[in-house]
Scaffold this motif. Structure first.
Motif, PDB file in Angstrom:
ATOM      1  N   SER A 175      28.952  41.682  31.872  1.00  5.75           N
ATOM      2  CA  SER A 175      29.338  43.095  31.714  1.00  5.75           C
ATOM      3  C   SER A 175      29.260  43.869  33.033  1.00  5.75           C
ATOM      4  N   PRO A 176      28.168  43.740  33.823  1.00  2.00           N
ATOM      5  CA  PRO A 176      28.162  44.441  35.114  1.00  2.00           C
ATOM      6  C   PRO A 176      29.300  43.992  36.017  1.00  2.00           C
ATOM      7  N   LYS A 177      29.619  42.696  35.954  1.00  2.00           N
ATOM      8  CA  LYS A 177      30.729  42.175  36.769  1.00  2.00           C
ATOM      9  C   LYS A 177      32.043  42.817  36.299  1.00  2.00           C
ATOM     10  N   LEU A 178      32.186  42.925  34.988  1.00  2.25           N
ATOM     11  CA  LEU A 178      33.399  43.493  34.410  1.00  2.25           C
ATOM     12  C   LEU A 178      33.598  44.935  34.886  1.00  2.25           C
ATOM     13  N   ALA A 179      32.481  45.657  34.984  1.00  4.62           N
ATOM     14  CA  ALA A 179      32.567  47.068  35.369  1.00  4.62           C
ATOM     15  C   ALA A 179      33.089  47.237  36.786  1.00  4.62           C
ATOM     16  N   GLN A 180      32.938  46.185  37.618  1.00  3.24           N
ATOM     17  CA  GLN A 180      33.385  46.312  39.021  1.00  3.24           C
ATOM     18  C   GLN A 180      34.821  45.849  39.226  1.00  3.24           C
ATOM     19  N   ILE A 181      35.419  45.314  38.193  1.00  2.00           N
ATOM     20  CA  ILE A 181      36.731  44.677  38.356  1.00  2.00           C
ATOM     21  C   ILE A 181      37.859  45.698  38.411  1.00  2.00           C
ATOM     22  N   THR A 182      38.751  45.495  39.363  1.00  2.00           N
ATOM     23  CA  THR A 182      39.998  46.261  39.384  1.00  2.00           C
ATOM     24  C   THR A 182      41.067  45.356  38.818  1.00  2.00           C
ATOM     25  N   GLU A 183      41.673  45.791  37.728  1.00  4.10           N
ATOM     26  CA  GLU A 183      42.682  44.959  37.071  1.00  4.10           C
ATOM     27  C   GLU A 183      44.031  45.134  37.767  1.00  4.10           C
ATOM     28  N   SER A 184      44.981  44.299  37.371  1.00  2.91           N
ATOM     29  CA  SER A 184      46.352  44.397  37.886  1.00  2.91           C
ATOM     30  C   SER A 184      47.279  44.173  36.693  1.00  2.91           C
ATOM     31  N   ALA A 185      48.573  44.373  36.928  1.00  2.00           N
ATOM     32  CA  ALA A 185      49.525  44.120  35.837  1.00  2.00           C
ATOM     33  C   ALA A 185      49.416  42.663  35.390  1.00  2.00           C
ATOM     34  N   THR A 186      49.214  41.757  36.358  1.00  2.00           N
ATOM     35  CA  THR A 186      49.115  40.337  36.013  1.00  2.00           C
ATOM     36  C   THR A 186      47.856  40.049  35.207  1.00  2.00           C
ATOM     37  N   SER A 187      46.737  40.687  35.599  1.00  2.00           N
ATOM     38  CA  SER A 187      45.501  40.407  34.850  1.00  2.00           C
ATOM     39  C   SER A 187      45.601  40.987  33.441  1.00  2.00           C
ATOM     40  N   LEU A 188      46.285  42.130  33.292  1.00  2.00           N
ATOM     41  CA  LEU A 188      46.470  42.669  31.932  1.00  2.00           C
ATOM     42  C   LEU A 188      47.332  41.716  31.104  1.00  2.00           C
ATOM     43  N   GLU A 189      48.337  41.116  31.740  1.00  2.00           N
ATOM     44  CA  GLU A 189      49.159  40.133  31.014  1.00  2.00           C
ATOM     45  C   GLU A 189      48.280  38.985  30.526  1.00  2.00           C
ATOM     46  N   SER A 190      47.372  38.522  31.402  1.00  2.00           N
ATOM     47  CA  SER A 190      46.467  37.427  31.004  1.00  2.00           C
ATOM     48  C   SER A 190      45.581  37.864  29.850  1.00  2.00           C
ATOM     49  N   MET A 197      41.282  32.719  29.515  1.00  2.00           N
ATOM     50  CA  MET A 197      42.030  32.552  30.763  1.00  2.00           C
ATOM     51  C   MET A 197      41.797  33.760  31.676  1.00  2.00           C
ATOM     52  N   TRP A 198      41.862  34.970  31.102  1.00  2.00           N
ATOM     53  CA  TRP A 198      41.630  36.194  31.873  1.00  2.00           C
ATOM     54  C   TRP A 198      40.233  36.174  32.497  1.00  2.00           C
ATOM     55  N   ALA A 199      39.234  35.769  31.712  1.00  2.00           N
ATOM     56  CA  ALA A 199      37.861  35.778  32.218  1.00  2.00           C
ATOM     57  C   ALA A 199      37.690  34.771  33.357  1.00  2.00           C
ATOM     58  N   PHE A 200      38.277  33.574  33.208  1.00  2.00           N
ATOM     59  CA  PHE A 200      38.163  32.572  34.280  1.00  2.00           C
ATOM     60  C   PHE A 200      38.891  33.036  35.541  1.00  2.00           C
ATOM     61  N   ARG A 201      40.135  33.504  35.346  1.00  2.00           N
ATOM     62  CA  ARG A 201      40.968  33.783  36.515  1.00  2.00           C
ATOM     63  C   ARG A 201      40.611  35.094  37.194  1.00  2.00           C
ATOM     64  N   CYS A 449      48.442  26.606  31.806  1.00  2.00           N
ATOM     65  CA  CYS A 449      47.147  27.212  32.132  1.00  2.00           C
ATOM     66  C   CYS A 449      46.306  26.244  32.968  1.00  2.00           C
ATOM     67  N   ASP A 450      45.594  26.793  33.951  1.00  2.00           N
ATOM     68  CA  ASP A 450      44.748  25.962  34.823  1.00  2.00           C
ATOM     69  C   ASP A 450      43.435  25.571  34.152  1.00  2.00           C
ATOM     70  N   TYR A 451      43.118  26.155  33.001  1.00  2.00           N
ATOM     71  CA  TYR A 451      41.771  25.977  32.438  1.00  2.00           C
ATOM     72  C   TYR A 451      41.765  25.154  31.156  1.00  2.00           C
ATOM     73  N   ALA A 452      42.851  24.419  30.923  1.00  2.00           N
ATOM     74  CA  ALA A 452      42.982  23.698  29.649  1.00  2.00           C
ATOM     75  C   ALA A 452      41.902  22.630  29.485  1.00  2.00           C
ATOM     76  N   THR A 453      41.395  22.097  30.607  1.00  2.00           N
ATOM     77  CA  THR A 453      40.329  21.091  30.454  1.00  2.00           C
ATOM     78  C   THR A 453      38.974  21.748  30.221  1.00  2.00           C
ATOM     79  N   LEU A 454      38.866  23.042  30.505  1.00  2.00           N
ATOM     80  CA  LEU A 454      37.588  23.723  30.271  1.00  2.00           C
ATOM     81  C   LEU A 454      37.460  24.175  28.823  1.00  2.00           C
ATOM     82  N   CYS A 455      38.546  24.727  28.265  1.00  2.00           N
ATOM     83  CA  CYS A 455      38.466  25.135  26.849  1.00  2.00           C
ATOM     84  C   CYS A 455      38.714  23.930  25.947  1.00  2.00           C
TER      85      CYS A 455
END
Ligand code: SF4
Length: 461
Positions: A175-190, A197-201, A449-455
């Motif tokens: 949550s503290p990390k989330l509060a510092q994040i600046t999103e982008s149009a691409t991250s909103l798409e994720s 995927m959004w959390a990993f990337r 997706c780059d994270y298919a082996t993680l999920c």
């Protein structure tokens, strides 16, 4: 670089089997059957199945062949790759002095479509000399004899592989990390597609290493088009289409060297020719589109940023901002795509997240119009009723309504993430756990997706 390689190993095929250890052997592994140049006692040919080797299309057109021949630099004959592949396959067989073991996998490996081309030529010899063994026979008897070696069955206790999970707990400090994040149009798409995927990337910033992040040909062409458009469309009236195409041609080779060097590899000769043919024409078509709509270029790659709902910090760069005669903004997002269907569907279903986000960042509450310029298709796709000349798409939502839906969806997912739970929406069973009040759900594409082996959507290879 080492850390990147560790990450790539985890993101790609998964971890190596810890029970498998390399051992010294009297065998030598070679990357291709044609690498066997000298007589060998035994040859094992793994994956002796259908192949397209030697069947790739020639990169040269007939006209180019004639020009090369006239310049005393004739291209290889069209049949040369097939003959080279065939000679290499034969060499492997001819160099085997005692035993050849041909191994083909798959339930229908003996179907005509799945045979290696050499299998047809070997058939008369194999019918007389060969022994055919179905490896599945090993499942019903204690031993199996392969190429003169007896192999015994041994029971092993399998351990279950980790199963795919759609519900994930966030780690401490999320949550503290989330509060510092600046999103982008691409991250909103994720986020609107798959939260894991959004959390990993975008939150953990877990990215593929440099080797795996070399863009594919389509991305390279898109990068080239963006870079060229930046130079061809300075602020002011758009250039004449012919002048735009000429300028794009003049810039192209230099930009390829700077941004798309992989296109210089011989195997991408066809794509390089394609870029030389299509990019100038696409840039000319963009110039024509701007002129047809009476637009004046204000900027390219314009940085924009803002904060919404006091928590959603956003920033991005808009490909091209133009102004109409009334001084209102027209946002043009450049896209290089093989097939326009996904972008058109985004517009029609009211899920064009990038355009709505850029509109909110650039114009706030002021009116704006927007559209995707599909470079490969030379089409300007925009909403019906916008008054813009191009491909009109009947849409379920206006851009401001799409933006309102994005904000509402973001709030739902943000609350879920802060409560410590995120969803991997591509995993089977996740659909039943999606919040019922989500205004926007984007399609999820686990195959890209780059994270298919993680999920665990994709298991260990
Ligand atoms: S593979 Fe699918 S479910 Fe897994 S993280 Fe990627 S998009 Fe989400």
């Amino acid at each position: 670089l080492l850390v990147e390689r560790v990450i790539d190993q985890a993101l790609d095929l998964g971890q190596f089997n810890p029970g498998a250890h390399a051992e010294a052997a009297s065998w030598r592994s070679v990357p291709h059957p044609g690498s066997i140049w000298a007589p060998m006692t035994a040859v094992v040919w793994w994956n002796f199945g259908a192949t397209h080797e030697g069947a790739a299309r020639s990169p040269w057109t007939d006209g180019e062949r004639r020009e090369l021949a006239a310049a005393d630099c004739p291209a290889d004959e069209v049949t040369a790759p097939a003959r080279a592949a065939s000679a290499a396959w034969e060499r492997a067989i001819l160099n085997a002095r005692e035993t050849v073991l041909l191994v083909a996998g798959g339930l229908d490996c003996d179907a005509d479509d799945n045979l290696h081309p050499l299998a047809y030529r070997l058939k008369p010899a194999l019918d007389v000399l060969g022994a055919r063994i179905g490896l599945e026979a090993a499942l019903g008897q204690p031993t199996i004899m392969i190429a003169g070696t007896t192999i015994e069955r041994q029971a092993v206790t399998p351990r279950p592989l980790p199963a795919a999970r759609f519900s994930w707990d966030t780690p401490g400090g999320f949550s503290p990390k989330l509060a510092q994040i600046t999103e982008s149009a691409t991250s909103l798409e994720s986020l609107l597609s798959c939260q894991l995927m959004w959390a990993f990337r975008h939150i953990a910033r877990l990215r593929p290493g440099r080797v795996r992040s070399i863009p594919d040909v389509n991305r390279l062409l898109g990068n080239l088009a963006h870079a060229i458009a930046r130079d061809v469309f300075p602020p002011g009236d758009p250039p004449d289409p012919d002048a735009a195409a000429q300028r794009a041609s003049d810039l192209l080779e230099g930009r390829i060297d700077q941004l798309a060097a992989p296109l210089r590899h011989p195997e991408f000769a066809e794509e390089l020719n394609f870029a030389r043919r299509r990019l100038p024409a696409a840039i000319a078509s963009l110039a024509r589109c701007l002129a047809d709509n009476h637009l004046v270029v204000e900027s390219t790659e314009q940085p924009v940023s803002g904060t919404f709902e006091s928590l959603l910090a956003l920033r991005g760069a808009i490909d091209l901002v133009a102004r109409d005669r009334s001084g209102n903004a027209v946002i043009v997002d450049l896209k290089w795509t093989r097939n326009e269907r996904a972008r058109i569907e985004e517009l029609s279903s009211g899920r064009a997240v990038q355009l709505a986000t850029y509109g909110a960042l650039l114009s706030g509450d002021q009116p704006f119009r927007a559209g995707y310029f599909l470079l490969n298709q030379r089409q300007f796709a925009t909403l019906e009723g916008s008054g813009l000349v191009g491909r009109s798409v009947e849409a379920a939502r206006s851009f401001p309504d799409t933006w309102a839906a994005i904000i509402a969806t973001w709030k739902v997912w943000r609350a879920s993430a802060e409560a410590g739970r995120i969803l991997a929406t591509g995993v089977e069973g996740a659909a039943g756990h999606l919040p019922s009040d989500l205004p926007i759900v984007r399609d999820v594409h686990c195959g890209r997706c780059d994270y298919a082996t993680l999920c665990r959507v994709r298991g260990v290879a």
